[in-house]
Write an enzyme that holds these catalytic residues in place. Structure first.
Site, PDB file in Angstrom:
ATOM      1  CE  LYS A   1      21.928   3.779  25.573  1.00 11.93           C
ATOM      2  NZ  LYS A   1      23.079   3.992  24.707  1.00 11.93           N
ATOM      3  CG  ASN A   2      20.284   5.850  22.247  1.00  8.46           C
ATOM      4  OD1 ASN A   2      21.222   5.688  23.034  1.00  8.46           O
ATOM      5  ND2 ASN A   2      19.973   4.964  21.308  1.00  8.46           N
TER       6      ASN A   2
ATOM      7  CG  ASP B   1      19.882   0.448  19.072  1.00  9.37           C
ATOM      8  OD1 ASP B   1      20.894   0.082  18.449  1.00  9.37           O
ATOM      9  OD2 ASP B   1      19.821   1.544  19.664  1.00  9.37           O
TER      10      ASP B   1
HETATM   11  C1  UD1 Z   1      22.538   6.035  17.428  1.00 10.37           C
HETATM   12  C2  UD1 Z   1      22.164   5.293  18.691  1.00 10.37           C
HETATM   13  C3  UD1 Z   1      22.367   3.799  18.518  1.00 10.37           C
HETATM   14  C4  UD1 Z   1      21.617   3.315  17.294  1.00 10.37           C
HETATM   15  C5  UD1 Z   1      21.959   4.147  16.070  1.00 10.37           C
HETATM   16  C6  UD1 Z   1      21.105   3.796  14.854  1.00 10.37           C
HETATM   17  C7  UD1 Z   1      22.717   6.933  20.357  1.00 10.37           C
HETATM   18  C8  UD1 Z   1      23.620   7.329  21.471  1.00 10.37           C
HETATM   19  N1  UD1 Z   1      23.007   5.788  19.762  1.00 10.37           N
HETATM   20  O1  UD1 Z   1      23.929   5.766  17.218  1.00 10.37           O
HETATM   21  O2  UD1 Z   1      21.869   3.151  19.697  1.00 10.37           O
HETATM   22  O3  UD1 Z   1      21.967   1.977  17.048  1.00 10.37           O
HETATM   23  O4  UD1 Z   1      21.762   5.540  16.349  1.00 10.37           O
HETATM   24  O5  UD1 Z   1      19.767   3.966  15.149  1.00 10.37           O
HETATM   25  O6  UD1 Z   1      21.739   7.600  20.059  1.00 10.37           O
HETATM   26  N2  UD1 Z   1      27.587   7.040   9.989  1.00 10.37           N
HETATM   27  C9  UD1 Z   1      28.549   7.524   9.116  1.00 10.37           C
HETATM   28  N3  UD1 Z   1      29.118   8.727   9.404  1.00 10.37           N
HETATM   29  C10 UD1 Z   1      28.774   9.471  10.488  1.00 10.37           C
HETATM   30  C11 UD1 Z   1      27.786   8.969  11.352  1.00 10.37           C
HETATM   31  C12 UD1 Z   1      27.211   7.752  11.074  1.00 10.37           C
HETATM   32  O7  UD1 Z   1      28.877   6.886   8.123  1.00 10.37           O
HETATM   33  O8  UD1 Z   1      29.323  10.548  10.679  1.00 10.37           O
HETATM   34  C13 UD1 Z   1      26.939   5.750   9.690  1.00 10.37           C
HETATM   35  C14 UD1 Z   1      27.161   4.713  10.797  1.00 10.37           C
HETATM   36  O9  UD1 Z   1      28.368   3.996  10.605  1.00 10.37           O
HETATM   37  C15 UD1 Z   1      25.948   3.848  10.635  1.00 10.37           C
HETATM   38  C16 UD1 Z   1      24.859   4.838  10.215  1.00 10.37           C
HETATM   39  O10 UD1 Z   1      25.537   5.972   9.708  1.00 10.37           O
HETATM   40  O11 UD1 Z   1      26.147   2.934   9.574  1.00 10.37           O
HETATM   41  C17 UD1 Z   1      23.939   5.259  11.322  1.00 10.37           C
HETATM   42  O12 UD1 Z   1      24.675   5.706  12.429  1.00 10.37           O
HETATM   43  P1  UD1 Z   1      24.120   6.786  13.473  1.00 10.37           P
HETATM   44  O13 UD1 Z   1      22.657   6.970  13.243  1.00 10.37           O
HETATM   45  O14 UD1 Z   1      24.977   7.971  13.436  1.00 10.37           O
HETATM   46  O15 UD1 Z   1      24.339   6.041  14.842  1.00 10.37           O
HETATM   47  P2  UD1 Z   1      24.753   6.677  16.206  1.00 10.37           P
HETATM   48  O16 UD1 Z   1      24.246   8.069  16.308  1.00 10.37           O
HETATM   49  O17 UD1 Z   1      26.189   6.403  16.476  1.00 10.37           O
END
Ligand code: UD1
Length: 442
Positions: free
Chosen positions: A23-24, A311
């Site tokens: 999905k991701n 996850d």
């Molecule tokens: C993606 C996955 C999710 C998974 C996560 C971590 C998708 C659609 N979702 O979520 O299932 O749990 O990766 O493997 O692919 N962060 C910041 N600033 C940002 C972006 C992120 O501080 O601009 C932090 C987040 O709060 C978190 C960490 O970075 O603590 C990782 O987040 P991120 O890898 O971005 O997760 P998602 O892409 O939202």
């Protein structure tokens, strides 16, 4: 009125289950697909609500979405030629977290986008400051107003971008925009998840020039145009891991097929630590997991890939509630990922959460209860708990689970699990259904 799962626990899961597309990965790939004005065929698409919503969202901004075989939801043809609106703000967009990939895709292609802020699971604050930092570095103006992110650039020009936190979303989003920027973009401290690599490979098939995906330094040499492609999405490592946990928790014997075992290494290593047996098929596309004895305790800490995935944290926690000894599970990615703890306690688990760590004292067995799914993965974890428990479990709010697991109950039933999806109108209805199943147990 909502759909709920009713589970009669106690059957070990046994047999083979085919894993769907990731999905991701799919979310990033569908966003990439609208960047071409030619047909892009995407295969092995998971048929889950997040994907259906995303497809509706891109259809609403004018992209063409066609199923070559109307009976097969796993293959879709996208064409971004007809996009008329650079404003993606609709109910579909608001329901999915990864709607933010439309910012990168539209900004890269049209140098302008306005996208409603993401929804998704409430597992933490989930800021998008790193995405914004990336777009700004490429020369875009970015601001948020009334829940919409507006971005615009005269020209996008490649830059070196250091991510302060390893973010899957920011890495993919910057890759999308930078693939059609002028010059070279370098993402330092990039996420290395398999789906980052999958999206990069898809973009490269479309004519992008991205190198180093899967390492912490990705180089993107911008191109003027992207063209049509035909891409098959990688198998979903989290779905596979979920069934591996279900096998271990129910002391069953399950072979997950159509997987890439290398993507499952951290999951496999932990299951082996816990006393489960794992065997990779000679064909290297299937994994067998079985648990002849009671599982034993372990320590888990979530980390970006290749570390243990956040996850999979809740599904493992369920296994550990049944393992011998005391386990520690530390969550380092999202601050709100222990919402399932109270629900598991209702089922007889012995666990306490202090800050970012759950202390789990294994018990001999869980008992059925009515529990609520709070997010996608925690929901799947509660289903595993229900399958392993004695008696009947009702899992409420399964819409979260349906966001990311294709035909979940069907796949579980094919392995011998007794799970039913029932539309429940009110509490009385729920009670009646529970009683019916409880009587069957007696
Ligand atoms: C993606 C996955 C999710 C998974 C996560 C971590 C998708 C659609 N979702 O979520 O299932 O749990 O990766 O493997 O692919 N962060 C910041 N600033 C940002 C972006 C992120 O501080 O601009 C932090 C987040 O709060 C978190 C960490 O970075 O603590 C990782 O987040 P991120 O890898 O971005 O997760 P998602 O892409 O939202």
């Amino acid at each position: 009125m909502e759909e709920q799962y009713f589970i009669k626990g106690g059957n070990p899961l046994v047999g083979e289950v085919e894993i769907s597309g990731a999905k991701n990965s799919a979310l990033g790939i569908l966003a990439a697909a609208i960047m071409a004005d030619e047909d892009v065929t995407v295969r092995n698409l998971p048929d889950v609500s997040d994907i259906r919503n995303f497809l509706e969202a891109i259809r609403l901004i004018g992209a063409q979405v066609v199923y070559p075989d109307p009976d097969d939801p796993h293959v879709v043809k996208i064409n971004g030629r007809g996009i008329q609106s650079l404003e993606a703000n609709n109910d579909y967009i608001r329901q999915i977290r990864a709607s933010y990939y439309l910012i990168g895709a539209l900004l890269g292609k049209y140098k302008e986008a306005a996208v409603a802020l993401p929804g998704g699971c409430a597992i933490g604050a989930r800021p998008i400051n790193q995405h914004q930092k990336g777009f700004r570095a490429l020369g875009a103006d970015v601001h948020i107003c009334n829940g919409i992110i507006f971005t615009k650039a005269e020209r996008l020009i490649g830059k070196s971008i250091y991510l302060d936190v390893v973010s899957v979303g920011a890495t993919i989003n910057i890759m999308l925009a930078a693939s059609m920027a002028e010059g070279t973009t370098i993402i330092e401290n990039a996420a290395k998840e398999p789906h980052v690599v999958d999206v990069a490979q898809m973009l490269n098939q479309m004519g992008a020039d991205i190198r180093g995906a899967g390492t912490s330094r990705i180089r993107i040499y911008g191109v003027r145009k992207l063209h049509g492609a035909d891409h098959e999405i990688i198998p979903d490592q989290i779905e596979a891991g979920t069934f591996m946990c279900a096998a271990a928790a129910t002391r069953g014997d399950v072979t997950v097929t159509h997987v890439i075992p290398q993507h499952l290494e951290s999951i496999t290593a932990k299951l082996v630590d816990m006393g489960a047996m794992v065997e990779v098929a000679e064909t290297n596309d299937a994994l067998r997991v079985w648990a002849p004895d009671r599982l034993v305790s372990t320590t888990i800490k979530t980390l970006p890939h290749p570390g243990f995935p956040t996850d999979m944290q809740s599904q493992f926690a369920v296994c550990l509630t049944l393992a011998e000894g005391t386990s520690l599970v530390t969550e380092t990615i999202f601050e709100n990922r222990f919402q399932y703890a109270d629900e598991l306690t209702k089922m007889g688990a012995n666990l306490t959460v202090e800050g970012t760590t759950a202390f789990i004292q294994g018990v001999k067995g869980l008992t059925g209860a009515t529990v609520a799914a709070m997010d996608l993965r925690a929901g799947a974890a509660l289903v595993i708990a229900g399958l392993a428990a004695e008696g009947v479990t009702c899992v409420e709010h399964i819409k979260y689970i349906q966001r990311g697991y294709e035909r979940f109950e069907e796949k579980i039933r094919s392995l011998g699990g007794d799970i039913r999806r029932v539309t429940v109108h009110d509490r009385e209805d729920q009670k009646r259904e529970l009683l019916k199943l409880q009587l069957e147990v007696i």
